[in-house]
Enzyme design. Structure first.
Site, short mmCIF file in Angstrom:
data_model
loop_
_atom_site.label_atom_id
_atom_site.label_comp_id
_atom_site.label_asym_id
_atom_site.label_seq_id
_atom_site.Cartn_x
_atom_site.Cartn_y
_atom_site.Cartn_z
N LYS A 179 -39.02 38.46 25.63
CA LYS A 179 -38.69 37.16 25.01
C LYS A 179 -39.90 36.64 24.25
O LYS A 179 -39.76 36.08 23.16
CB LYS A 179 -38.27 36.17 26.09
CG LYS A 179 -38.25 34.76 25.57
CD LYS A 179 -37.28 33.90 26.29
CE LYS A 179 -37.27 32.53 25.69
NZ LYS A 179 -38.53 31.82 25.94
N LEU B 177 -38.86 29.06 37.78
CA LEU B 177 -38.36 30.43 37.66
C LEU B 177 -36.86 30.49 37.43
O LEU B 177 -36.10 29.69 37.97
CB LEU B 177 -38.74 31.22 38.92
CG LEU B 177 -40.25 31.26 39.19
CD1 LEU B 177 -40.54 32.06 40.46
CD2 LEU B 177 -41.01 31.86 38.01
N GLY C 255 -34.58 35.31 34.06
CA GLY C 255 -35.48 36.12 33.22
C GLY C 255 -36.70 36.55 34.01
O GLY C 255 -37.08 37.73 34.04
N HIS C 256 -37.34 35.58 34.69
CA HIS C 256 -38.51 35.92 35.52
C HIS C 256 -38.12 36.90 36.63
O HIS C 256 -38.83 37.87 36.91
CB HIS C 256 -39.07 34.66 36.19
CG HIS C 256 -39.55 33.61 35.24
ND1 HIS C 256 -38.95 32.37 35.14
CD2 HIS C 256 -40.58 33.59 34.37
CE1 HIS C 256 -39.60 31.64 34.25
NE2 HIS C 256 -40.59 32.35 33.76
N SER D 261 -37.46 28.30 30.66
CA SER D 261 -37.73 27.12 31.49
C SER D 261 -37.55 25.86 30.65
O SER D 261 -37.23 24.79 31.18
CB SER D 261 -39.16 27.17 32.03
OG SER D 261 -39.40 28.39 32.66
P1 AMP Z 1 -43.31 31.83 31.42
O1 AMP Z 1 -43.15 31.36 32.82
O2 AMP Z 1 -42.42 31.16 30.45
O3 AMP Z 1 -44.75 31.88 30.99
O4 AMP Z 1 -42.82 33.34 31.42
C1 AMP Z 1 -43.34 34.29 32.31
C2 AMP Z 1 -42.85 35.65 31.90
O5 AMP Z 1 -41.42 35.66 31.94
C3 AMP Z 1 -43.27 36.03 30.48
O6 AMP Z 1 -43.65 37.40 30.48
C4 AMP Z 1 -42.00 35.81 29.70
O7 AMP Z 1 -41.90 36.64 28.55
C5 AMP Z 1 -40.94 36.19 30.72
N1 AMP Z 1 -39.63 35.58 30.39
C6 AMP Z 1 -39.37 34.28 30.14
N2 AMP Z 1 -38.06 34.12 29.83
C7 AMP Z 1 -37.50 35.34 29.89
C8 AMP Z 1 -36.17 35.85 29.67
N3 AMP Z 1 -35.16 35.05 29.32
N4 AMP Z 1 -35.94 37.17 29.82
C9 AMP Z 1 -36.97 38.01 30.17
N5 AMP Z 1 -38.24 37.59 30.40
C10 AMP Z 1 -38.50 36.29 30.26
#
Ligand code: AMP
Length: 289
Positions: free
Chosen positions: A157, A41, A44-45, A194
């Protein structure tokens, strides 16, 4: 004076325990939000969690590195997993429950069902990662049905992914409101991911050019430059900046994701490019001037 120890949110690992917690909250009339993640995390998360907290009484974050959205040659094994660090970050922002199932709990034996969303899954990431949206759509459908939240929050994103999720929720009549959160960026504009931690210091410097070039091409298109020539120059600029390969740089309709040859509707410029073994994505809205 010593500060009080951080109160960690409960972690549940089974659908049964998740449902028990959620049904207690429902009985109390609480509004519930789900923020699906794969862990590792970052800001963004956490921004999605903060958005969820403004709209709901209880926020669940799921942490599940979903094997079905990775192809055999992709980074499933290498994907960063730091559950304890994640739990502490979630405690600090006030998450109420973490759902962290293993693959056996999610898919068990003889799992035979898939959710496929045609149209918005085609092209862009769907072309270069053909397995990807089937895996995402299936796991997100499961997570929504497992937790039955009032709201689920996703990041802009992953702009195409957001469209896929909105489509499946509408098509399958899943009673949940989908909210989206803006992209959180590093100081130099790189979208936080990540996967950024895979980058060497030199690659990290190159990576910042993705946002810079996407912004530049957006401005040029907004000023009236021909879309095909702006996109071709953008690809060239990415390669010159040190990217090894460009998967796509495309202008798409913000609402339908249809390809655009003229700026006659709200649009997003979407990009995916590789530096070494790391694939980065980004997108920006194009505002006509
Ligand atoms: P992930 O863990 O990469 O599957 O992402 C989980 C959620 O976090 C997804 O809805 C992504 O779009 C969101 N996310 C990832 N990176 C960012 C970021 N930099 N800004 C905003 N949301 C993000």
């Amino acid at each position: 004076m010593r500060s009080a120890p951080l109160k960690l949110p409960a972690i549940v690992r089974t659908v049964h325990d998740l449902r028990e917690a959620v049904s207690d909250w429902r009985r109390e009339g609480k509004r519930i939000a789900l923020v699906p993640t794969m862990g590792a995390l970052h800001e963004g998360h956490l921004s999605l969690v903060e958005l969820a907290l403004t709209r709901c009484d209880k926020v669940i974050v799921s942490i599940f590195v979903n094997p079905t959205q990775f192809a055999p040659h992709e980074d499933f094994d290498a994907y960063p997993r730091h559950e304890q660090v994640d739990v502490e970050k979630l405690a600090k922002v006030g998450v109420h429950l973490i759902f962290a199932p293993d693959a056996e709990e999610m898919y068990g034996q003889d799992f035979s069902t898939a959710v496929e969303v045609s149209g918005v899954s085609d092209g862009l990431c769907g072309e270069t990662r053909p397995h990807f949206f089937r895996g995402v759509a299936t796991v997100v459908t499961k997570l929504l049905l497992q937790s039955l939240p009032n709201i689920a929050v996703f990041g802009e994103k992953d702009f195409q992914q957001l469209h896929v999720i909105r489509r499946l929720v509408s098509d399958l009549n899943i009673p949940v409101e989908i909210l989206s959160g803006a992209i959180v960026r590093e100081k130099d504009g790189l979208a936080i991911s990540s996967r950024n931690q895979y980058l060497s210091p030199i690659e990290r410097t190159i990576a910042a050019n993705l946002n810079r070039i996407v912004l530049d091409i957006c401005e040029r298109i907004a000023k009236g430059e021909t879309i095909s020539s702006a996109l071709a120059q953008g690809c060239q600029a990415l390669l010159q900046a040190g990217f090894d390969r460009v998967d796509y740089l495309e202008l798409r309709n913000s609402e339908t994701l249809a390809p655009m040859t003229s700026l006659n509707a709200p649009a997003h410029l979407l990009a995916a490019a590789w530096i070494g073994k790391t694939r980065l994505i980004d997108n920006r809205q194009v505002c006509p001037q």
